[in-house]
Design an enzyme around this catalytic site. Structure first.
Site, PDB file in Angstrom:
ATOM      1  N   SER A 191      45.112  46.181  43.912  1.00 28.48           N
ATOM      2  CA  SER A 191      44.964  44.851  43.319  1.00 28.48           C
ATOM      3  C   SER A 191      43.777  44.733  42.374  1.00 28.48           C
ATOM      4  CB  SER A 191      44.821  43.804  44.428  1.00 28.48           C
ATOM      5  OG  SER A 191      43.631  44.030  45.171  1.00 28.48           O
ATOM      6  N   LYS A 192      42.957  45.776  42.258  1.00 25.32           N
ATOM      7  CA  LYS A 192      41.795  45.710  41.377  1.00 25.32           C
ATOM      8  C   LYS A 192      42.224  45.672  39.911  1.00 25.32           C
ATOM      9  CE  LYS A 192      38.948  46.191  44.893  1.00 25.32           C
ATOM     10  NZ  LYS A 192      38.243  45.021  45.447  1.00 25.32           N
ATOM     11  N   ASN A 193      41.283  45.313  39.050  1.00 25.34           N
ATOM     12  CA  ASN A 193      41.603  45.252  37.613  1.00 25.34           C
ATOM     13  C   ASN A 193      42.084  46.600  37.090  1.00 25.34           C
ATOM     14  OD1 ASN A 193      40.074  42.940  38.309  1.00 25.34           O
ATOM     15  ND2 ASN A 193      39.536  42.629  36.170  1.00 25.34           N
TER      16      ASN A 193
END
Length: 375
Positions: A191-193
Site C-alpha cells: 500500500s506504500k507510494n
C-alpha cells in the site's frame, strides 16, 4: 461509480501490467530468486532517483529500521527519541535491540515530531533521534539536524510513508527525504507510494563505512560466503519484489502527483467546514506525498463519522487510535500524560479517507459529500 477502496492496487496494476509481468517472467526464466540482477538494477535505479550514495535493499521496512540501528552500534540502554504518534514498528525495533525508547509529543500543525519535545527529552544517554515523515509529510529536517549536531546524535529517518517527497532546506536546496539524516529506512509494503506485491524494504545512507557494515548485516553478517564478520540477520529483498519495484519506480513521481491532486480536491471541499481540519496544500506540494489523507474532526463526531462512512460503503481508517505511550508493550512509568497533549487529542480526532493513485473526481465528490453531510 467505481467501487471505493482504501487502496486500489488492481487498477494501478492494470496500467503497468506488461512491465510488471515482464520483470517477473525474467526472474522465472533466470531462476535468480535471491540477490539476482533485478535486485541490483533496482538498487542502482533507486540510488539515482534519490540522489543517495547507497541503497541497501532488505526484506521489509521494520527490518530496515532495526538494521539501520544495528549498523550504528547503539548499545543496550542507549536512549533513542522518537514520536509518540506513529505506527508501532518505529518503537518496536528500539525495544527489540534493548535500547531505551523515549517517546515525545508531536506538532499539531503537521503531526510530525515536536522539536521542543526532542530538546526536552535529550539526556546524557541519548544517542539518536528517529523522525517519522508521517503520512507522507516531510519533518523539519533542518531543525532536527541542527539539534543532532549540537548534541552529537545520530538521525535515523523513518521514511516508510514518504518516499519521493522533497525537503526544501532554509538555504533553498532540495533533497529527497530519507537522504538527509545519517541513515534512513523505508518500506515497500504493497500500500506504500512505492509498493511491491509482498514485503520489502531498504536502507539509505551516504556514509560508505556504514553502508558496508549494513550490507553485511542484511546477509547473516557475511561479505564472503561462510565468513561471518559481524552479527547479522537474514533480511534480503527477493528478486520478484525487486522486479515489481523496478517496473514501478519510473512511475513514482506520477503516482505522488496523483495523490497530491486528490488531496488538493479533498481539502478544497472539506476545508470550508469549521469542524474539519484538512491538510493545507501548498502550491508546489512537493513536501507531502500523501501516503494517507488524514483529517481531524473537531466537534466530537469522529467516531460517528467513521460509522456513517462505513454504512455508505466508504472505506476509512483511524491512524492511530492508541498512543504508543499507552500501549501495553511500551507503557513506562517515565511517561506523564501531561507531556502528550497533542497526541492525546489527535487520537480522538483523526480519520483517514481513501487515498491512492486511481481516485477520480466522482469518487472524491461522493466521499466529501458524505463527510460534510454528517459533520
Amino acid at each position: 461509480m467505481r467501487k471505493l477502496q482504501m487502496v486500489d492496487l488492481k487498477s494501478q496494476y492494470e496500467k503497468i501490467k506488461e512491465e510488471v509481468n515482464a520483470s517477473i517472467q525474467e526472474v522465472l526464466d533466470t531462476n535468480t530468486y535471491i540477490n539476482g540482477p533485478l535486485v541490483h538494477q533496482f538498487q542502482a535505479d533507486l540510488e539515482k532517483y534519490l540522489g543517495v550514495k547507497h541503497v541497501i535493499p532488505c526484506a521489509n521496512g521494520t527490518d530496515a529500521l532495526q538494521i539501520a540501528m544495528m549498523g550504528l552500534d547503539l548499545k543496550p540502554g542507549d536512549e533513542v527519541i522518537t514520536a509518540d504518534f506513529t505506527f508501532a514498528a518505529t518503537v518496536e525495533v528500539i525495544a527489540l535491540l534493548q535500547l531505551t525508547p523515549v517517546l515525545v509529543d508531536v506538532d499539531m500543525n503537521n503531526m510530525n515530531i515536536s522539536l521542543d519535545g526532542i530538546r526536552k527529552a535529550i539526556t546524557p544517554k541519548t544517542k539518536a533521534i528517529v523522525p517519522v515523515h508521517l503520512f507522507g509529510r516531510a519533518a523539519n529536517m533542518d531543525a532536527i539536524m541542527e539539534i543532532a549536531k549540537e548534541h552529537n546524535l545520530y538521525v535515523i529517518e523513518d521514511n516508510a510513508q514518504a518516499i519521493g517527497a522533497d525537503y526544501t532546506s532554509k538555504d533553498g536546496s532540495k533533497k529527497k527525504v530519507g537522504t538527509i539524516g545519517h541513515v534512513a529506512a523505508t518500506s515497500f509494503f504493497p500500500s506504500k507510494n512505492l509498493g511491491c506485491y509482498g514485503d520489502g524494504g531498504a536502507i539509505f545512507t551516504n556514509d560508505d563505512a556504514l553502508a558496508h557494515k549494513i550490507r553485511g548485516i542484511v546477509n547473516h553478517g557475511m561479505y564472503e560466503r561462510y565468513h561471518h564478520d559481524v552479527v547479522g540477520v537474514n533480511s534480503r529483498l527477493d528478486s520478484m519484489q525487486a522486479g515489481v519495484l523496478k517496473a514501478k519506480l519510473p512511475h513514482l513521481d506520477a503516482y505522488n502527483k496523483a495523490r497530491q491532486e486528490a488531496a488538493r480536491k479533498y481539502s478544497l471541499a472539506l476545508g470550508v467546514n469549521p469542524n474539519i481540519w484538512a491538510p493545507t496544500i501548498c502550491e508546489s506540494c512537493d513536501c507531502h506525498v500523501f501516503h494517507q489523507y488524514v483529517i481531524r474532526i473537531m466537534n466530537g463526531k469522529r467516531d460517528g463519522l467513521l460509522e456513517h462512512l462505513q454504512a455508505k460503503g466508504i472505506p476509512c481508517a483511524i491512524y492511530y487510535p492508541i498512543p504508543l505511550h499507552s500501549q501495553k508493550a511500551y507503557a513506562d512509568s517515565r511517561y506523564n500524560e501531561a507531556d502528550f497533549p497533542v497526541t492525546n487529542q489527535l487520537v480522538k480526532e483523526v480519520i483517514a479517507l481513501p487515498m491512492h493513485t486511481e481516485l477520480d473526481d466522482e469518487q472524491i465528490k461522493f466521499i466529501t459529500d458524505a463527510v460534510l453531510e454528517y459533520v
